[in-house]
Design an enzyme around this catalytic site. Sequence first.
Site, PDB file in Angstrom:
ATOM      1  N   CYS A 128     -22.701 -50.394  40.415  1.00 30.10           N
ATOM      2  CA  CYS A 128     -22.965 -51.752  40.889  1.00 30.10           C
ATOM      3  C   CYS A 128     -22.650 -52.765  39.791  1.00 30.10           C
ATOM      4  CB  CYS A 128     -24.422 -51.870  41.332  1.00 30.10           C
ATOM      5  SG  CYS A 128     -24.822 -53.425  42.171  1.00 30.10           S
ATOM      6  N   CYS A 129     -23.145 -52.517  38.581  1.00 31.94           N
ATOM      7  CA  CYS A 129     -22.820 -53.393  37.456  1.00 31.94           C
ATOM      8  C   CYS A 129     -21.312 -53.416  37.204  1.00 31.94           C
ATOM      9  CB  CYS A 129     -23.530 -52.923  36.186  1.00 31.94           C
ATOM     10  SG  CYS A 129     -25.321 -53.186  36.165  1.00 31.94           S
ATOM     11  N   CYS A 211     -29.689 -60.101  37.384  1.00 32.24           N
ATOM     12  CA  CYS A 211     -29.735 -60.158  38.836  1.00 32.24           C
ATOM     13  C   CYS A 211     -31.183 -60.092  39.318  1.00 32.24           C
ATOM     14  CB  CYS A 211     -28.939 -59.003  39.429  1.00 32.24           C
ATOM     15  SG  CYS A 211     -27.152 -59.148  39.193  1.00 32.24           S
ATOM     16  N   CYS A 214     -32.946 -56.721  39.929  1.00 28.81           N
ATOM     17  CA  CYS A 214     -32.939 -55.824  38.771  1.00 28.81           C
ATOM     18  C   CYS A 214     -33.693 -56.410  37.578  1.00 28.81           C
ATOM     19  CB  CYS A 214     -31.499 -55.518  38.353  1.00 28.81           C
ATOM     20  SG  CYS A 214     -30.561 -54.613  39.594  1.00 28.81           S
ATOM     21  N   CYS A 239     -25.628 -52.789  30.958  1.00 35.12           N
ATOM     22  CA  CYS A 239     -24.822 -52.909  32.173  1.00 35.12           C
ATOM     23  C   CYS A 239     -23.379 -52.495  31.969  1.00 35.12           C
ATOM     24  CB  CYS A 239     -24.882 -54.331  32.702  1.00 35.12           C
ATOM     25  SG  CYS A 239     -24.182 -55.562  31.583  1.00 35.12           S
TER      26      CYS A 239
END
Length: 274
Positions: A128-129, A211, A214, A239
């Site tokens: 995702c990162c 985010c 997170c 990340c």
Amino acid sequence: MTRPDRQTAESLAERLSGLDLAGRLNLIAAEIPGRLVFTTSLGVEDQALTHALAMAKLAKGLAKGRVEIVTLDTGRLFAETYDVWTETESAYGIRITAYAPDRAAAEDFVRDEGINGFRRSVAARQACCGFRKVEPLGRALEGASGWLTGLRAGQSANRAETPLAEFDSGRGLIKLNPLADWSRAQVDSFVRDNFVPYNVLHDRGFPSIGCAPCTRAVRLGEPERAGRWWWEQEEKKECGLHVGRPIASVQPGQEPAAFETTSNQTARQPEFAR
């Protein structure tokens, strides 16, 4: 400065160490030709650096296109982050360029993993990162000779050795961290004394803001970045933007269970630090 390499970065780091922030920015402008990119997360360190850039002679380069202030708009940021983004542009008369994730990559991830599927494993979170931050960063830095960041050595154990300047061999540029030796107290004082716009979440126990799904507020006594990916083991919590290779590999069995309890995390209802 000629072609970037490790030796020139180390030499520049030594020369930067004896200067104040304005002097550091001016030296960077003098020594590094070509395009300079400052990546801001709109956190307090980056806000301090944005102010310093606007006030320093380096700011002349903003209008000429030599220095570009960019941010990675992941699509999952806090509303308060967008608010300070707007306020910052208004306060300094600048435009912060947004780099967004690839639409197809975002759609594929949500379809395959679920909207919050990054909590399933470290590998999923890094994926995702990867498409929300690392890939857009690559586009932002394309053709740049220098990369300015708001990294500080005191932010986390992973960042304890952050130098003022370093050679990023993977990207072929000089990475510049002019706040590397500043304490959080110095940053807060600078922002307060200069009336710099900042994210109100910092007043609500969020020393580090990423985010929204997170990031949580930290508990009293926790490190500044303890609220980032708080369900993961401490040693894996980056990340991919500020590591030697874009995305760290994670072998099967390394992934913690979702919301894993670690040694410094014993309760779900924190007493938030201010």
